[in-house]
Scaffold this active site. Sequence first.
Site, PDB file in Angstrom:
ATOM      1  CG  ASN A  88      -1.696   1.229   1.444  1.00  0.00           C
ATOM      2  OD1 ASN A  88      -1.793   2.064   0.531  1.00  0.00           O
ATOM      3  ND2 ASN A  88      -2.280   1.392   2.625  1.00  0.00           N
ATOM      4  CD1 TRP A  89       3.706   0.955  -2.398  1.00  0.00           C
ATOM      5  CD2 TRP A  89       3.729   1.715  -4.498  1.00  0.00           C
ATOM      6  NE1 TRP A  89       4.458   0.098  -3.150  1.00  0.00           N
ATOM      7  CE2 TRP A  89       4.495   0.528  -4.436  1.00  0.00           C
ATOM      8  CE3 TRP A  89       3.599   2.374  -5.735  1.00  0.00           C
ATOM      9  CZ2 TRP A  89       5.129  -0.012  -5.555  1.00  0.00           C
ATOM     10  CZ3 TRP A  89       4.222   1.840  -6.842  1.00  0.00           C
ATOM     11  CH2 TRP A  89       4.981   0.657  -6.751  1.00  0.00           C
ATOM     12  CE  LYS A  90      -0.123   3.325   4.643  1.00  0.00           C
ATOM     13  NZ  LYS A  90      -0.028   3.432   6.090  1.00  0.00           N
ATOM     14  CG  HIS A  99      -5.838   2.047   5.229  1.00  0.00           C
ATOM     15  ND1 HIS A  99      -5.378   3.002   6.092  1.00  0.00           N
ATOM     16  CD2 HIS A  99      -4.827   1.151   5.077  1.00  0.00           C
ATOM     17  CE1 HIS A  99      -4.135   2.697   6.442  1.00  0.00           C
ATOM     18  NE2 HIS A  99      -3.774   1.577   5.837  1.00  0.00           N
ATOM     19  CD  GLU A 135      -2.817   5.651   6.685  1.00  0.00           C
ATOM     20  OE1 GLU A 135      -2.764   5.666   5.440  1.00  0.00           O
ATOM     21  OE2 GLU A 135      -1.893   5.214   7.401  1.00  0.00           O
ATOM     22  CD  GLU A 172      -3.438  -2.337   7.409  1.00  0.00           C
ATOM     23  OE1 GLU A 172      -2.397  -2.684   6.861  1.00  0.00           O
ATOM     24  OE2 GLU A 172      -3.941  -1.212   7.269  1.00  0.00           O
ATOM     25  N   GLY A 201       2.514   2.467  10.639  1.00  0.00           N
ATOM     26  CA  GLY A 201       3.470   3.554  10.438  1.00  0.00           C
ATOM     27  C   GLY A 201       4.178   3.987  11.711  1.00  0.00           C
ATOM     28  CB  SER A 233       5.275  -1.604  11.912  1.00  0.00           C
ATOM     29  OG  SER A 233       4.858  -0.259  12.151  1.00  0.00           O
ATOM     30  N   GLY A 271       2.858  -1.123   4.234  1.00  0.00           N
ATOM     31  CA  GLY A 271       2.868   0.287   3.865  1.00  0.00           C
ATOM     32  C   GLY A 271       4.280   0.760   3.594  1.00  0.00           C
ATOM     33  N   GLY A 272       4.865   1.457   4.568  1.00  0.00           N
ATOM     34  CA  GLY A 272       6.175   2.090   4.409  1.00  0.00           C
ATOM     35  C   GLY A 272       7.234   1.212   3.767  1.00  0.00           C
TER      36      GLY A 272
HETATM   37  P1  PGA Z   1       2.838   0.424   7.558  1.00  0.00           P
HETATM   38  O1  PGA Z   1       1.369   0.618   6.960  1.00  0.00           O
HETATM   39  O2  PGA Z   1       3.387  -0.877   7.015  1.00  0.00           O
HETATM   40  O3  PGA Z   1       3.622   1.607   7.091  1.00  0.00           O
HETATM   41  O4  PGA Z   1       2.697   0.360   9.029  1.00  0.00           O
HETATM   42  C1  PGA Z   1       0.503  -0.470   6.740  1.00  0.00           C
HETATM   43  C2  PGA Z   1      -0.806   0.027   6.172  1.00  0.00           C
HETATM   44  O5  PGA Z   1      -1.267   1.088   6.587  1.00  0.00           O
HETATM   45  O6  PGA Z   1      -1.424  -0.607   5.293  1.00  0.00           O
END
Ligand code: PGA
Length: 264
Positions: A10-12, A96, A98, A181, A187, A227, A248-249
Amino acid sequence: MSRTKLVAGNWKMNLTAAEAGAAVGTLLGQISPRPDIDVLVCPPFLSLSTVRGVLRNTALHLGAQDVFWKESGAFTGKVSPGMLVEAGCSHCLVGHSETRGRFGKLEVGESTLGYFNETDHTANLKIRALLYHAIVPILCVGETEDERTASKTESVIRKQLTGALEGIDPAELYSFVVAYEPVWAIGTGKTCDAVEAGRVCAEIRAMLGDILDKDVADHIRILYGGSVKSSNAQEIFSQPEVDGGLVGGASLDPLEFAKIVLSA
Ligand code: PGA
């Protein structure tokens, strides 16, 4: 039953189209297609076309990070499921934390959280629209730190699953994906303990069995996200009820993401 693992990036709101195309090119050089692992990247909408061009005729899957449930109309800023089909998306994230306005690490003012405002009801409308277009929804669920401290993890997730799946025929959900999640792990570098992640994923499967039916629940892939990195991926992915990860990251670096894929 054995389920094919899925590792999704997930590149956001990261990487320009040119950077995204280059990242996928590097990723493709690092991983060879394997029948037992599906790999998916979810770039921002504006990069879908470039990324599609790079991954065409490869085993890599393309997904979107969000969708609106209407086919077309006066919905400024929104993207429809039909547009995602045309852009080559096979998967789409829904709910998600977010987009729900629940951030692990708040980088926007509290007063703007309402702009995100995903609810279980809008997640439900999105899932229905995606299924209609044969796009696989990846529903994200998970508790905040306060909810965990108050021992509400299971009740929060049950409410999220029940609301998002309300009224949907279980027979349509064999290829559905859920991502557990925990909001506090997104993050933040704080990963959920692997055994605990496996326990919650097993709980989620049991809840899906109650809400839908047991056979469908056995087919649904349940990912862990929060993470994930190459140093912890193997331990997390080896939990029996964890069918892969939503990353994500760490997915922004194609070499690191390739290592995570190989851990599956
Ligand atoms: P993260 O994000 O790996 O940066 O913690 C995961 C996500 O939000 O899908």
